[in-house]
Design a protein around this motif. Structure first.
Motif, PDB file in Angstrom:
ATOM      1  N   THR A 182      -0.285   0.291  -2.410  1.00 41.32           N
ATOM      2  CA  THR A 182      -1.381  -0.682  -2.331  1.00 41.32           C
ATOM      3  C   THR A 182      -2.634  -0.134  -1.659  1.00 41.32           C
ATOM      4  OG1 THR A 182      -0.645  -1.557  -0.186  1.00 41.32           O
ATOM      5  CG2 THR A 182       0.326  -2.543  -2.165  1.00 41.32           C
ATOM      6  N   TRP A 183      -2.548   1.076  -1.089  1.00 45.69           N
ATOM      7  CA  TRP A 183      -3.696   1.652  -0.386  1.00 45.69           C
ATOM      8  C   TRP A 183      -3.727   3.157  -0.610  1.00 45.69           C
ATOM      9  CZ3 TRP A 183      -3.601   5.503   3.333  1.00 45.69           C
ATOM     10  CH2 TRP A 183      -4.825   5.776   3.987  1.00 45.69           C
ATOM     11  N   GLU A 195      -0.119   4.606   0.335  1.00 44.88           N
ATOM     12  CA  GLU A 195       0.924   3.894   1.059  1.00 44.88           C
ATOM     13  C   GLU A 195       1.045   2.458   0.552  1.00 44.88           C
ATOM     14  OE1 GLU A 195       0.328   6.057   5.424  1.00 44.88           O
ATOM     15  OE2 GLU A 195      -0.516   4.065   5.063  1.00 44.88           O
ATOM     16  N   ARG A 196       2.188   1.874   0.858  1.00 43.44           N
ATOM     17  CA  ARG A 196       2.380   0.451   0.555  1.00 43.44           C
ATOM     18  C   ARG A 196       2.329  -0.318   1.869  1.00 43.44           C
ATOM     19  NH1 ARG A 196       7.631  -2.962  -1.256  1.00 43.44           N
ATOM     20  NH2 ARG A 196       6.516  -4.787  -2.027  1.00 43.44           N
ATOM     21  N   ILE A 197       1.121  -0.717   2.248  1.00 40.74           N
ATOM     22  CA  ILE A 197       0.943  -1.405   3.525  1.00 40.74           C
ATOM     23  C   ILE A 197       0.532  -2.873   3.349  1.00 40.74           C
ATOM     24  CG2 ILE A 197       0.450   0.671   4.857  1.00 40.74           C
ATOM     25  CD1 ILE A 197      -2.499   0.132   4.551  1.00 40.74           C
ATOM     26  N   SER A 223     -12.664  -1.255  -3.149  1.00 46.49           N
ATOM     27  CA  SER A 223     -11.942  -1.272  -1.884  1.00 46.49           C
ATOM     28  C   SER A 223     -10.838  -0.237  -1.991  1.00 46.49           C
ATOM     29  CB  SER A 223     -11.348  -2.656  -1.605  1.00 46.49           C
ATOM     30  OG  SER A 223     -10.477  -2.617  -0.486  1.00 46.49           O
ATOM     31  N   ASP A 224     -10.389   0.294  -0.851  1.00 45.05           N
ATOM     32  CA  ASP A 224      -9.262   1.233  -0.905  1.00 45.05           C
ATOM     33  C   ASP A 224      -7.927   0.496  -0.906  1.00 45.05           C
ATOM     34  OD1 ASP A 224      -9.516   0.324   1.656  1.00 45.05           O
ATOM     35  OD2 ASP A 224      -9.737   2.294   2.595  1.00 45.05           O
ATOM     36  N   HIS A 225      -7.972  -0.838  -0.893  1.00 45.78           N
ATOM     37  CA  HIS A 225      -6.771  -1.665  -0.963  1.00 45.78           C
ATOM     38  C   HIS A 225      -6.691  -2.381  -2.306  1.00 45.78           C
ATOM     39  CE1 HIS A 225      -5.462  -1.653   3.360  1.00 45.78           C
ATOM     40  NE2 HIS A 225      -6.707  -1.252   3.508  1.00 45.78           N
ATOM     41  N   SER A 226      -5.471  -2.510  -2.831  1.00 43.13           N
ATOM     42  CA  SER A 226      -5.247  -3.284  -4.051  1.00 43.13           C
ATOM     43  C   SER A 226      -5.094  -4.764  -3.714  1.00 43.13           C
ATOM     44  CB  SER A 226      -3.969  -2.813  -4.747  1.00 43.13           C
ATOM     45  OG  SER A 226      -4.097  -1.504  -5.238  1.00 43.13           O
TER      46      SER A 226
END
Length: 315
Positions: A182-183, A195-197, A223-226
């Motif tokens: 997710t990131w 990573e999956r955070i 964004s760097d997050h999904s």
């Protein structure tokens, strides 16, 4: 009905807001939890209006650090029960079936040394009585080494502290679809890390209430997050159609196809009594032609966007 959870990184910039508007339009969420808004309540109210949501509860950022917000539609009765800089908890009552459950939007401390305090907070947020509970957000931590790729591995104790808190709360990951991570740090070569955070976790009661619930990891854009799209039920393709009010868009003047449709309607020789009836007929022909053309344009544009999102997700 769905829930959107996203570490948007910055809502002062109009670009993330546009991405958020598209997410809300596509997924029709009843609840939206945002992390790292890096803005205050006044800006969040403006975002709420642009998303056409009814309620908003925001915790201001400290300077350009942090900031979280919970937004919702009036179809759900949302009551905020507690909050800090790192979480917002609310009781959600659904009008359709009258079911009540707890939602907690969570943000794990970005500093590793202070993350133990995050897990203490998480344990305190556990409902005091048996109740369906959904806890989702950016936890800034993984549960297993396989949830990280690239650079150095996470210290075991760091992971174990998080797992103990999750176990104490009786939470488990909601069934996940889409990407595994997710990131990412958006770097190249050996420095690249993913990573999956970001995750959605539920307790036994929530699982029993919504046995077919899923969490879909969407493509990360601006964004760097999904973003996470949490669905309580299996997706239903049968959406109700609503009546659309016709409005002529000024941007259509730039399209040759649009001009041809207008000209064709002007030259229509089918009359129904002449005079005012003739004008009404031409306007109706023009309206129908433009609506059909615009619908085709929308379908093609959406197809192009989806193809590019798939490419971004693959990359």
């Amino acid at each position: 009905m769905s829930i959107i959870v996203w570490n948007c990184r910055w809502l002062r910039n109009p670009r993330p807001v546009r991405i958020l508007k598209k997410l809300v339009k596509d997924k029709c969420p009843n609840l939206v939890f945002l992390v790292e808004t890096k803005t205050g309540r006044q800006r969040l109210e403006s975002v709420r209006r642009s998303l056409r949501l009814d309620g908003c509860f925001a915790v201001d950022s400290v300077g350009l650090s942090g900031g979280i917000a919970l937004l919702w539609k009036e179809e759900w009765e949302v009551t905020i029960i507690n909050y800090t800089r790192w979480h917002i908890s609310a009781l959600v009552k659904e009008e359709v079936n009258g079911q009540t459950w707890q939602f907690t939007g969570f943000y794990g401390h970005p500093e590793t040394a202070k993350r133990k305090g995050s897990w203490q907070l998480l344990e305190m947020l556990k409902p005091p009585t048996p109740m369906a509970w959904l806890c989702a957000g950016d936890f800034n931590e993984i549960q297993h080494q396989k949830e990280k790729q690239g650079t150095a591995s996470r210290p075991y104790k760091q992971i174990e502290d998080f797992r103990r808190a999750v176990e104490f709360c009786g939470l488990q990951d909601l069934y996940s679809l889409g990407q595994s991570f997710t990131w990412s740090n958006n770097r190249r070569g050996r420095d690249f890390t993913k990573e999956r955070i970001d995750r959605a976790m539920v307790n036994k009661e929530w699982n029993e209430l919504f046995s077919s619930g899923t969490c879909t990891v969407l493509a990360a854009v601006r964004s760097d997050h999904s973003p996470l799209c949490i669905s309580k039920h299996k997706e239903d393709n049968g959406k109700r159609k609503r009546r659309v009010c016709f409005r002529y868009e000024a941007a259509w003047d730039l399209k040759d196809e649009c001009k041809k449709i207008v000209e064709k309607a002007k030259k229509a020789d089918r009359m129904s009594g002449g005079g005012g009836n003739s004008v009404r007929l031409k306007l109706e022909l023009c309206k129908r032609g433009l609506m059909q053309w615009n619908q085709k344009e929308k379908v093609q544009t959406q197809k192009d966007i989806n193809q590019k999102l798939e490419k971004i997700s693959h990359l």
